[in-house]
Design a protein around this motif. Structure first.
Motif, PDB file in Angstrom:
ATOM      1  N   VAL A   6       0.878  -1.181   0.000  1.00 46.05           N
ATOM      2  CA  VAL A   6       0.000   0.000   0.000  1.00 46.05           C
ATOM      3  C   VAL A   6       0.909   1.223   0.000  1.00 46.05           C
ATOM      4  N   GLU A   7       1.041   1.831  -1.139  1.00 49.35           N
ATOM      5  CA  GLU A   7       2.034   2.903  -1.316  1.00 49.35           C
ATOM      6  C   GLU A   7       1.633   3.735  -2.523  1.00 49.35           C
ATOM      7  N   ASP A   8       1.513   5.061  -2.334  1.00 50.30           N
ATOM      8  CA  ASP A   8       1.081   5.918  -3.443  1.00 50.30           C
ATOM      9  C   ASP A   8       2.246   6.361  -4.325  1.00 50.30           C
ATOM     10  N   ASP A   9       3.453   6.327  -3.796  1.00 49.50           N
ATOM     11  CA  ASP A   9       4.619   6.698  -4.601  1.00 49.50           C
ATOM     12  C   ASP A   9       4.986   5.493  -5.478  1.00 49.50           C
ATOM     13  N   LEU A  48       2.529  -1.227   4.658  1.00 49.97           N
ATOM     14  CA  LEU A  48       1.610  -0.090   4.691  1.00 49.97           C
ATOM     15  C   LEU A  48       2.341   1.231   4.868  1.00 49.97           C
ATOM     16  N   ASP A  49       2.277   2.065   3.828  1.00 50.66           N
ATOM     17  CA  ASP A  49       2.798   3.426   3.904  1.00 50.66           C
ATOM     18  C   ASP A  49       1.816   4.254   4.730  1.00 50.66           C
ATOM     19  N   LEU A  50       2.342   5.093   5.624  1.00 51.47           N
ATOM     20  CA  LEU A  50       1.421   5.880   6.463  1.00 51.47           C
ATOM     21  C   LEU A  50       0.907   7.129   5.754  1.00 51.47           C
ATOM     22  N   GLY A  51       1.688   7.643   4.796  1.00 54.57           N
ATOM     23  CA  GLY A  51       1.257   8.859   4.102  1.00 54.57           C
ATOM     24  C   GLY A  51       0.543   8.520   2.811  1.00 54.57           C
ATOM     25  N   LEU A  52      -0.781   8.334   2.900  1.00 59.57           N
ATOM     26  CA  LEU A  52      -1.563   7.957   1.718  1.00 59.57           C
ATOM     27  C   LEU A  52      -2.414   9.134   1.263  1.00 59.57           C
ATOM     28  N   VAL A  97      11.467   2.862   8.778  1.00 56.39           N
ATOM     29  CA  VAL A  97      11.487   4.274   8.425  1.00 56.39           C
ATOM     30  C   VAL A  97      12.103   4.413   7.038  1.00 56.39           C
ATOM     31  N   LYS A  98      11.431   5.202   6.187  1.00 60.78           N
ATOM     32  CA  LYS A  98      11.928   5.417   4.828  1.00 60.78           C
ATOM     33  C   LYS A  98      13.129   6.350   4.832  1.00 60.78           C
ATOM     34  N   PRO A  99      14.062   6.275   3.908  1.00 60.76           N
ATOM     35  CA  PRO A  99      14.046   5.303   2.804  1.00 60.76           C
ATOM     36  C   PRO A  99      14.338   3.878   3.312  1.00 60.76           C
TER      37      PRO A  99
END
Ligand code: CA
Length: 218
Positions: A6-9, A48-52, A97-99
């Protein structure tokens, strides 16, 4: 295993998907929370990416945990401790934590999957003679008959059934079933064991280990 990313990028999603695929897993991609919801039932693990774009990943996680125990690893660009703590409280199994370093991600995936498999193994079916205890379904079959137990009777039986053939101390059972090993509860334990024996009607199956506790299995 199928992994939901789940990632918008799309660049990040592509890199994650590639790494997971190389490891031999299938990948499903959801670019938004809305798209993810419909896919949850089909996958074995969620990244799961938190910034969607359409919702906060934390609220999606909260929603997922209402009815699913699927392992979730949270990916966040926000290294803020508060987000990480909230994610873990909401039931995330791990976070990165990204990256994201891909080798670390794969190692974390392996660990989370192994842990989830152990939990499943715990929720197992135990058979002793003709008594079948389904710890996950909380069901007891004696002979061919479904035997209804009270919550506490089942908890006592489950405590013994998770260690068939092994003597379990009174203290251990009390702590597992009542959360305390107080003297007042000690009497309750005897009462529940007596009720359990009467219902199972298999003399000797729940054995008293003198001065110690009880054992399931002769
Ligand atoms: Ca994002």
């Amino acid at each position: 295993m199928r992994v939901l990313v789940v990632e918008d990028d799309l660049g990040v999603a592509g890199a994650l998907a590639e790494a997971v695929r190389v490891r031999g897993h299938g990948v499903v991609h959801a670019p938004s929370g809305g798209a993810a919801i419909g896919l949850l039932g089909e996958v074995d693990l969620v990244l799961l990416d938190l910034g969607l774009p359409d919702c906060d990943g934390l609220s999606l996680l909260h929603q997922v945990r209402q009815d699913s125990a699927v392992p979730v690893i949270v990916l966040t660009a926000r290294s803020a401790e508060g987000d990480v703590v909230r994610a873990l409280h909401l039931g995330a199994d791990d976070y990165l934590v990204k990256p994201v370093r891909l080798r670390e991600l794969l190692a974390r995936i392996d660990t989370v999957v192994r842990r989830a498999a152990n939990v499943l193994a715990d929720a197992t079916v135990v058979e002793v003679e003709d008594v079948r205890v389904d710890l996950g379904a909380r069901q007891v079959i004696v002979g061919a008959v479904d035997m209804p137990l009270t919550g506490k009777e089942f908890a006592v039986l489950a405590s013994l059934a998770s260690r068939v053939g092994v003597a379990v101390s009174r203290r251990q059972i009390l702590e597992e079933v009542w959360g305390t090993a107080s003297v007042a509860r000690s009497k309750s334990l005897d009462v529940h064991v007596a009720a359990l024996r009467a219902k199972l009607n298999r003399p000797g199956l729940v054995a008293t280990v003198r001065g110690f506790g009880y054992r399931l299995g002769r």
